[in-house]
Design a protein around this motif. Structure first.
Motif, mmCIF file in Angstrom:
data_model
loop_
_atom_site.group_PDB
_atom_site.id
_atom_site.type_symbol
_atom_site.label_atom_id
_atom_site.label_comp_id
_atom_site.label_asym_id
_atom_site.label_seq_id
_atom_site.Cartn_x
_atom_site.Cartn_y
_atom_site.Cartn_z
ATOM 1 N N THR A 58 -3.386 4.022 3.622
ATOM 2 C CA THR A 58 -4.476 3.117 3.997
ATOM 3 C C THR A 58 -4.596 2.942 5.509
ATOM 4 O O THR A 58 -5.433 2.163 5.965
ATOM 5 C CB THR A 58 -4.225 1.747 3.356
ATOM 6 N N ALA A 69 -0.385 2.911 -3.252
ATOM 7 C CA ALA A 69 -1.386 3.936 -2.929
ATOM 8 C C ALA A 69 -0.762 5.289 -2.586
ATOM 9 O O ALA A 69 -1.469 6.278 -2.503
ATOM 10 C CB ALA A 69 -2.259 3.463 -1.768
ATOM 11 N N ASP A 125 0.821 -1.211 0.000
ATOM 12 C CA ASP A 125 0.000 0.000 0.000
ATOM 13 C C ASP A 125 0.859 1.267 0.000
ATOM 14 O O ASP A 125 0.462 2.287 -0.570
ATOM 15 C CB ASP A 125 -0.997 0.008 1.164
ATOM 16 N N ARG A 156 -9.434 4.059 -0.348
ATOM 17 C CA ARG A 156 -9.943 2.740 -0.739
ATOM 18 C C ARG A 156 -9.595 2.567 -2.220
ATOM 19 O O ARG A 156 -10.327 3.033 -3.099
ATOM 20 C CB ARG A 156 -11.451 2.664 -0.530
ATOM 21 N N ARG A 193 -11.419 -7.201 -3.980
ATOM 22 C CA ARG A 193 -10.686 -7.153 -2.722
ATOM 23 C C ARG A 193 -10.967 -8.421 -1.934
ATOM 24 O O ARG A 193 -12.111 -8.800 -1.743
ATOM 25 C CB ARG A 193 -11.099 -5.929 -1.894
ATOM 26 N N GLU A 252 -6.819 -6.816 -4.561
ATOM 27 C CA GLU A 252 -6.306 -6.235 -3.320
ATOM 28 C C GLU A 252 -6.471 -7.278 -2.220
ATOM 29 O O GLU A 252 -7.503 -7.927 -2.120
ATOM 30 C CB GLU A 252 -7.115 -4.967 -2.974
ATOM 31 N N ASN A 301 -2.508 -4.800 1.042
ATOM 32 C CA ASN A 301 -2.905 -3.673 1.891
ATOM 33 C C ASN A 301 -2.809 -4.099 3.361
ATOM 34 O O ASN A 301 -3.632 -4.872 3.840
ATOM 35 C CB ASN A 301 -4.338 -3.265 1.532
#
Lengths: 76, 255
Positions: B140, B103, B99, B164, B180, B213, B126
């Motif tokens: 996250t 992300a 993540d 998200r 996910r 994910e 994640n």
């Protein structure tokens, strides 16, 4: 009579105990043997009660468990 | 009945090497690696797969997957995968990113790779924290979660809301399959495996961008033992990051 059998690669085990937490017949325990990496590897206390369900192998992050299951006589 | 026959029902997949991983005890990276390797084995893709390792705890993934791999600069795995896939359209390309990688610093790359509909598969781990660098707050990280850079807990008035990513990427037209899953118990691990299989099938069929994910544990930086950490995923992460398929195009449904 055991329905299944598992083989644990003790040298690979990091003793995280996730397998112990998911084993339905609760036959896995932490052994008193340190492996070469310094972890207390998990061992099977009572293989006769193993059902070969594979849950321990599915959750093992280090892929150290191999699972065998007995083939019922009628399907042979 | 000593002569009873037995069959092998679970073994180490061939797409993993024999190397011992450097991950902490109970780290779910190992489970995610195994699921990807099993999927490659089952689909017979091992000899034509190229992987891209991230920066993060999984930086050494190229030692663990028994496929050719490259190492990307932080967050740039989707950009590298784009080039490698376009130059080698017959290969199967996957990136494996955390993540902090996907992300945060790599948020631009992943959004544009998904938007362009690059025919690659992304495995997104994640665990709501920066693991390798010492447990800092990640995009996250949940509200109130204590990390080394948010010792009083994440304050959303300062740090904003957790991202998200699956929901976000699912809105892009180029994304064909976004799902996910979670690695907190055997049932969800098996479901996650199905999602990974679907993602690779999407790429095989050339349907576009696919991402899975996986909610993962970081017991070391969460300061929990491995069993407790899996419980924390279930109790805290799953409510904020609901599990399921976020994008399944009609072409993917018909696979």
């Amino acid at each position: 009579m055991a329905k299944g059998r598992i083989v644990i690669d003790e040298g690979r085990c990091k003793g995280c105990e996730l397998c112990i937490s998911v084993c339905p017949p609760e036959i896995l325990v932490v052994s008193s043997r340190l492996n070469e990496r310094g972890y207390l590897a998990v061992e099977v206390m009572d293989m006769d009660r193993c059902t070969g369900c594979s849950l321990c192998a599915v959750i093992c992050p280090d892929v150290c468990i191999t699972v065998y299951r007995q083939v019922p006589a009628r399907s042979r | 009945m000593n002569n009873a026959e037995e069959k092998l029902v679970f073994e180490r997949p061939r797409s993993l090497t024999d190397a011992h991983t450097h991950y902490c005890p109970g780290c779910t990276h190992g489970i995610a690696h195994r699921l990807v390797a099993e999927a490659l084995d089952e689909l017979g893709l091992r000899e034509r797969t190229l992987g891209i390792a991230p920066v993060g705890c999984a930086v050494l993934a190229y030692y663990y997957f028994n496929v050719d791999m490259a190492e990307a600069a932080h967050g740039r795995a989707p950009a590298m995968a784009t080039g490698m896939k376009r130059a080698n359209p017959d290969k199967i390309l996957f990136t494996y990113q955390g993540d902090g990688d996907l992300a945060a610093i790599g948020a631009g790359e992943i959004v544009h790779a998904a938007g362009r509909g690059e025919n690659i598969t992304v495995i997104f781990i994640n665990n709501a924290i920066y693991g390798m660098t010492g447990g800092q707050m990640a995009p996250t990280t949940l509200e109130g979660q204590k990390t080394t850079s948010s010792p009083m807990g994440r304050d959303i008035s300062i740090a904003g809301h957790p991202l998200r990513m699956s929901e976000l990427l699912a809105t892009l037209d180029g994304a064909a399959y976004v799902a996910r899953g979670s690695l907190h118990d055997p049932k969800h691990i098996r479901r996650a495996k199905k999602a990974i299989l679907t993602a690779f099938k999407v790429q095989q069929a050339g349907l576009g961008f696919s991402m899975v994910e996986l909610l993962s544990a970081c017991g070391t930086n969460w300061k929990m033992d491995p069993v407790e950490a899996l419980g924390w995923i279930k109790d805290n992460m799953v409510p904020y990051f609901p599990l399921g398929d976020y994008k399944v195009t009609d072409a993917v449904k018909n696979l």
